[in-house]
Design a protein around this motif. Structure first.
Motif, mmCIF file in Angstrom:
data_model
loop_
_atom_site.group_PDB
_atom_site.id
_atom_site.type_symbol
_atom_site.label_atom_id
_atom_site.label_comp_id
_atom_site.label_asym_id
_atom_site.label_seq_id
_atom_site.Cartn_x
_atom_site.Cartn_y
_atom_site.Cartn_z
ATOM 1 N N TYR A 199 -20.240 0.518 -12.348
ATOM 2 C CA TYR A 199 -20.149 1.972 -12.133
ATOM 3 C C TYR A 199 -21.522 2.550 -11.800
ATOM 4 C CZ TYR A 199 -19.759 6.932 -13.162
ATOM 5 O OH TYR A 199 -19.831 8.295 -13.082
ATOM 6 N N ASP A 202 -22.685 1.678 -8.157
ATOM 7 C CA ASP A 202 -22.011 2.505 -7.155
ATOM 8 C C ASP A 202 -22.471 3.966 -7.229
ATOM 9 O OD1 ASP A 202 -20.565 0.614 -5.827
ATOM 10 O OD2 ASP A 202 -18.730 0.867 -6.984
ATOM 11 N N HIS A 206 -24.700 5.697 -3.707
ATOM 12 C CA HIS A 206 -23.743 6.473 -2.917
ATOM 13 C C HIS A 206 -24.246 6.660 -1.488
ATOM 14 C CE1 HIS A 206 -20.466 9.189 -2.124
ATOM 15 N NE2 HIS A 206 -21.311 10.150 -1.734
ATOM 16 N N SER A 287 -11.801 -6.076 0.461
ATOM 17 C CA SER A 287 -12.114 -4.642 0.437
ATOM 18 C C SER A 287 -12.437 -4.127 1.834
ATOM 19 C CB SER A 287 -13.292 -4.375 -0.507
ATOM 20 O OG SER A 287 -14.517 -4.849 0.042
ATOM 21 N N TYR A 292 -11.805 -0.406 0.872
ATOM 22 C CA TYR A 292 -12.309 -0.044 -0.451
ATOM 23 C C TYR A 292 -13.806 -0.339 -0.604
ATOM 24 C CZ TYR A 292 -7.585 0.657 -2.279
ATOM 25 O OH TYR A 292 -6.318 1.125 -2.517
ATOM 26 N N ASN A 294 -16.475 1.462 -0.326
ATOM 27 C CA ASN A 294 -17.285 2.469 -1.008
ATOM 28 C C ASN A 294 -17.209 2.364 -2.521
ATOM 29 O OD1 ASN A 294 -18.139 3.585 1.417
ATOM 30 N ND2 ASN A 294 -16.449 5.049 1.509
ATOM 31 N N ARG A 295 -16.142 1.756 -3.022
ATOM 32 C CA ARG A 295 -15.957 1.641 -4.471
ATOM 33 C C ARG A 295 -15.920 0.187 -4.933
ATOM 34 N NH1 ARG A 295 -10.591 4.995 -5.261
ATOM 35 N NH2 ARG A 295 -10.214 4.176 -3.176
ATOM 36 N N LEU A 298 -17.567 -0.847 -8.405
ATOM 37 C CA LEU A 298 -16.782 -0.350 -9.535
ATOM 38 C C LEU A 298 -15.520 -1.185 -9.723
ATOM 39 C CD1 LEU A 298 -16.097 1.663 -11.752
ATOM 40 C CD2 LEU A 298 -15.135 3.173 -9.987
#
Length: 475
Positions: A199, A202, A206, A287, A292, A294-295, A298
């Motif tokens: 977490y 990420d 950003h 991903s 997916y 960007n995440r 996480l």
């Protein structure tokens, strides 16, 4: 460790320090020059506007490894589809297809692009991975990473092996099957920190091309310091020392049952290496295909947390009762079957959330139970005063030889066949291992006669009956 019992805590702390120093140093390695192909899909791109590469400059740039990278890109336009070789300039972080950042390598491809300007102006493009292996293997960053990882992995895995030995020493012979209840705390800590670090990475990365791993490095430093304090405070009971450790171990290896056990322990290492080294690689590839990216960190943290909190904690806690109820033979077979099912299901998963669901249920009966069974059986067969040597041998075959062979085979298969086919091939291997071990268990292990060497006080036991001949307290 068996020879240097007075120095065992010092050796323990030195290994912990070396391993973590190597891992922390990796964070400071410089990145390789050139762009990153973080997304393989590009939209609304014009092929006709791309210039032709200066071939003399291109050849010089590729030879000098200044960061210029080539790849094959596949164009999907309104009325036509075609493929071209593109070269991306070095002065960019994220690969972008534009006249200022990209050029065409083949004169025929330029004519193809210019032949139909209208149809080719707004195309969707899918690019393959960069062909930069030669520069990668010549870079100081790559080889520094290899050296640091080798030293760090060797130190940490020896540290883990010694920590298992210490755990069995503290538990004593009567409570050896409670090992899983101790090991589950490691799984809980692992799950918490991985989820938290995923977490944080990420959050602090950003919209950045390069992920920011400083939060995970800070967590590593904090928990390493806590680990040091706990290890310094650790009180170890005295353990009797054998005067003929190597002789006892060599005598142990004359047993065919022990040799077969070590071989299948190595097979577990192969399967574990595939999951540890290539699962997240496969997840990142998936991903990209499912949107997916960007995440991704996480989600990777959630997958590992699901592995730890659901499967590992439960099966580490129940492992003693399972081994006592079903014995080592049937437990090994069951673990191989679970690996086969787990790998097969992951290869069929359409999205990352399916993988999260699969790992939630399958990590425990495959990894946690097999790990506990291997380590516990290694303790059962250990001669007096040789626990460190035998555990080192067992974990060397499992985490060392098996892990290395699995990493090599997995890398070759991933490169040649891709992630889905690799997972299915290894799934078949796990199912075949389950069948072979079950046949050995039914037709050989149960017929195996106990052998006892009274001079060395070494006893061989059947896999299912090993714990029955020991004084084991109820769990």
């Amino acid at each position: 460790m068996d020879y240097f019992q007075t120095w065992r805590k010092v050796i323990f702390l030195i290994l912990l320090a070396i391993g973590n120093i190597c891992y922390i140093t990796i964070f400071f390695l410089p990145s390789l020059p050139g762009p990153i192909l973080s997304e393989h899909h590009f939209q609304n791109v014009s092929c006709a506007t791309l210039p032709r590469c200066n071939m003399k400059y291109h050849a010089s740039a590729i030879a000098s490894c200044n960061g210029m990278k080539d790849t094959m890109c596949h164009w999907i336009c309104e009325n036509t589809n075609f493929s071209t070789q593109l070269s991306f300039y070095a002065d960019q972080n994220k690969a972008i297809i534009s006249p200022d950042t990209t050029c065409l390598l083949n004169i025929n491809e330029i004519l193809l692009c210019q032949g139909n300007l209208t149809n080719n102006y707004n195309c969707n493009v899918i690019c393959d991975n960069f062909k930069d292996d030669q520069c990668l293997y010549r870079s100081a960053t790559f080889w520094s990473f290899i050296v640091l990882m080798c030293i760090g992995e060797i130190s940490i895995y020896v540290f883990i092996s010694i920590s298992d030995i210490f755990c069995f020493i503290i538990l004593g012979q009567d409570k050896r099957l409670k090992y899983g209840k101790q090991r589950l705390w490691g799984a809980m800590g692992y799950g918490i920190v991985v989820c938290l670090s995923g977490y944080m990475i990420d959050f602090f990365s950003h919209d950045k091309v390069y992920k920011n791993y400083i939060p995970s490095m800070l967590l590593m430093i904090i928990f390493t310091c806590i680990d040091f304090i706990c290890c310094i405070k650790l009180e170890l009971p005295f353990q009797s020392q054998s005067t003929s450790i190597l002789k006892n171990v060599f005598t142990l290896l004359k047993s065919k049952v022990i040799v077969i056990f070590l071989c299948f322990s190595g097979f577990f290492g192969v399967l574990n290496s595939i999951m540890r080294n290539f699962l997240l690689w496969y997840v990142e590839d998936l991903s990209v295909a499912t949107g997916y990216t960007n995440r991704i960190k996480l989600i990777e943290g959630l997958i590992i947390a699901a592995q730890a909190f659901s499967g590992e904690v439960i099966f580490f806690f129940l492992s003693g009762k399972i081994l006592k109820k079903f014995g080592y033979g049937y437990t090994f077979t069951f673990c191989f079957i679970c690996y086969a099912v787990r790998l097969g299901l992951i290869s069929l998963a359409p999205t990352l959330w399916w993988i999260l669901f699969i790992e939630f249920f399958m990590q425990g009966p495959s990894y946690a139970l097999s790990f506990t069974a291997v380590i516990s059986y290694g303790n059962v067969i250990t001669p007096t005063g040789a626990s460190g040597t035998v555990q080192g041998l067992v974990q060397g075959v499992n985490e060392g030889l098996g892990f290395s062979v699995g990493s090599l085979i997995g890398g070759i298969l991933f490169k040649k066949f891709g992630g889905i086919m690799t997972l299915r091939i290894i799934s078949v291997f796990a199912a075949f291992s389950a069948l072979i071990y079950f046949v050995f268990h039914i037709f050989y292990f149960k017929q195996f006669k106990h052998k006892t060497e009274t001079r060395n006080n070494i006893k061989w036991r059947e896999l299912d009956d090993a714990q029955k001949h020991c004084n084991i307290a109820d769990i």
